[in-house]
Design an enzyme around this catalytic site. Structure first.
Site, PDB file in Angstrom:
ATOM      1  NE  ARG A 103       1.173   3.000   1.808  1.00  0.00           N
ATOM      2  CZ  ARG A 103       0.553   2.638   0.694  1.00  0.00           C
ATOM      3  NH1 ARG A 103       1.050   2.985  -0.481  1.00  0.00           N
ATOM      4  NH2 ARG A 103      -0.562   1.940   0.750  1.00  0.00           N
ATOM      5  CG  ASP A 145      -0.701   1.518   4.326  1.00  0.00           C
ATOM      6  OD1 ASP A 145       0.328   2.164   4.599  1.00  0.00           O
ATOM      7  OD2 ASP A 145      -1.268   1.585   3.217  1.00  0.00           O
TER       8      ASP A 145
END
Length: 467
Positions: free
Chosen positions: A371, A369
């Site tokens: 983000r 991830d």
């Protein structure tokens, strides 16, 4: 060596601003990030317009990722590279007034809090020929979603005539003129049994919207991630292929307009209630998933969770509070759609299970991830949000980033089991096991379906063949 055609679109002399001591003088307009007076803070100037190039105080270009398309438009002659916008009648239709967080250099580091007020606050600069542009735009709209129509038909969402409004084409003009409501009353109360044919046309949601382009204050961004500004600049320089040499050569320029997607804010109810601590607030922070959000892919819960967040935001506004949905352009956990589809292929060919859900991503992207929600709360502080009554999210990354930024969250709500597509059970199981918040924890993904009751952690496989 530039060819002769270059001079037909641009000045023959190329002005480089990558060196601070440029012979003809590069004197950026001073910028004091976080100053309570926007004029003392200074405008964000990223233009290479002749009247702005020697006073620009930012690295990058206006428009986020769309600046490349503007370059193409200039190159082929469909727009004058020296064009300057006319901002007449572009002012916001509702007010988002300055908040105390706007003058806190630690609260907002990834957007310009005055980005929507540029034509008014920096009018003197514009009148003097400086090419200053908004990085935020605010408007109002009606939202039409088939899923919301379904909720209304099921009686799970009320039609109030203010936030949820009837949308029959043949009566839209009558409604907008403020005439008698569809049930014959004059108080705006509307029910699903107003008139025959209402079900066919459904409803619309009255919403306020704000589009926000990223503006990074590099010292603040570095501090947020616990790294040095020098390391941040070097990483941005290297991983953009050296596109921005000023990241290295101009340490005096503290702002960077990255070529990435921005975000959109959707406000349901009175915008003034968003910053009012006495009013209830429901929030959904959503990261883009084109396959699900737009095209209805059932491999993940993105679209169902988005619909759930919107419906709960609307209900909160109908109760007298406000609902906010933030939509970030972070496709595929900010890994991109190409990486996401490669992961899909690996998952389906290798046996799609919750146990190996994140491993497939790490094998291809090197990380599960990207983000990194540390910058996400900035938009909440821009809106003046001081507490969140209902957070529609299972993500601990989002929850922790918001709470650590100083905004308390009073309750968290996971997506209802009935809204989870069967093929996305793998995603939900894997996320819960990896630490996502849920009322039903999964400690051992090797357990059988019988052991876990309704939990399913093996998705259907698809044939990946050429047709």
């Amino acid at each position: 060596m530039l060819d002769s055609a270059t001079t037909s679109q641009y000045p023959s002399r190329v002005v480089l601003t990558s060196i601070l001591c440029y012979p003809v003088g590069v004197e950026p307009i001073p910028l004091h990030w976080g100053h309570p007076d926007p004029l003392r803070r200074g405008p964000v100037i990223a233009s290479r317009h002749p009247a702005s190039i020697r006073i620009r105080n930012s690295i990058g270009a206006y428009g986020g990722s769309y600046c490349v398309y503007k370059a193409l438009a200039g190159a082929i002659g469909v727009v004058d590279p020296l064009f300057r916008p006319d901002f007449t009648n572009t002012q916001p239709p509702f007010s988002l007034p300055p908040q105390p967080s706007w003058s806190d250099p630690d609260k907002i580091v990834s957007l310009d809090p005055y980005g929507h007020l540029v034509p008014t606050i920096f009018k003197e600069h514009l009148d003097a020929g400086v090419d200053v542009r908004p990085t935020i735009a605010i408007t109002k709209a009606h939202m039409k979603l088939a899923e919301i129509d379904d909720l209304v038909r099921k009686g799970e969402l009320e039609v109030d005539g203010k936030i949820v409004m009837p949308a029959p084409k043949q009566w839209s003009a009558e409604w907008s003129e403020g005439k008698e409501s569809f049930d014959g009353s004059s108080n705006g109360e509307v029910t699903m049994k107003t008139r025959e044919g209402f079900h066919e046309d459904g409803v619309e949601l009255n919403v306020g919207k704000a589009a926000v382009e990223p503006v990074w204050y590099l010292p603040g961004v570095a501090k947020r991630f616990g790294i040095s500004e020098a390391l941040l600049r070097r990483a941005l320089f290297e991983d953009t292929g050296g596109m921005y040499p000023e990241l290295i050569s101009r340490p005096d320029l503290k702002l960077f307009l990255p070529p990435i997607g921005g975000l959109t804010v959707y406000i349901f109810g009175n915008p003034a209630f968003v910053s009012d601590e006495t009013k209830e607030l429901t929030l959904r922070v959503h990261d883009e998933c084109n396959g699900s959000d737009v095209f209805g892919s059932d491999i993940c819960t993105c679209k169902p969770y988005l619909v759930y967040g919107i419906s709960e935001a609307v209900k909160c506004a109908q109760r007298g509070g406000s609902g906010v949905v933030i939509y970030f352009r972070k496709e595929g956990r900010a890994l991109g759609e190409v990486t996401k589809y490669l992961v899909y292929n690996a998952r389906k060919r290798g046996g799609d299970s919750a146990e190996h859900y994140f491993l497939r991503t790490e094998n291809i992207a090197g990380v599960k991830d990207m983000r990194f929600q540390a910058l996400m709360p900035d938009v909440l502080h821009w809106l003046g949000i001081k507490k969140i009554d209902r957070m529609m999210s299972m993500s601990d990354m989002k929850h922790d980033a918001i709470v650590q930024s100083g905004i308390p969250i009073l309750s968290r709500h996971e997506i209802p089991d009935s809204m989870i597509p069967p093929d996305s059970r793998v995603e939900i199981d894997a996320k819960i096991h990896a630490g996502y918040w849920s009322k039903n924890k999964i400690d051992d993904l090797s357990k059988t379906l019988t052991d876990l009751g309704p939990v399913i952690h093996v998705a259907r496989t698809r044939e990946l063949c050429e047709v």
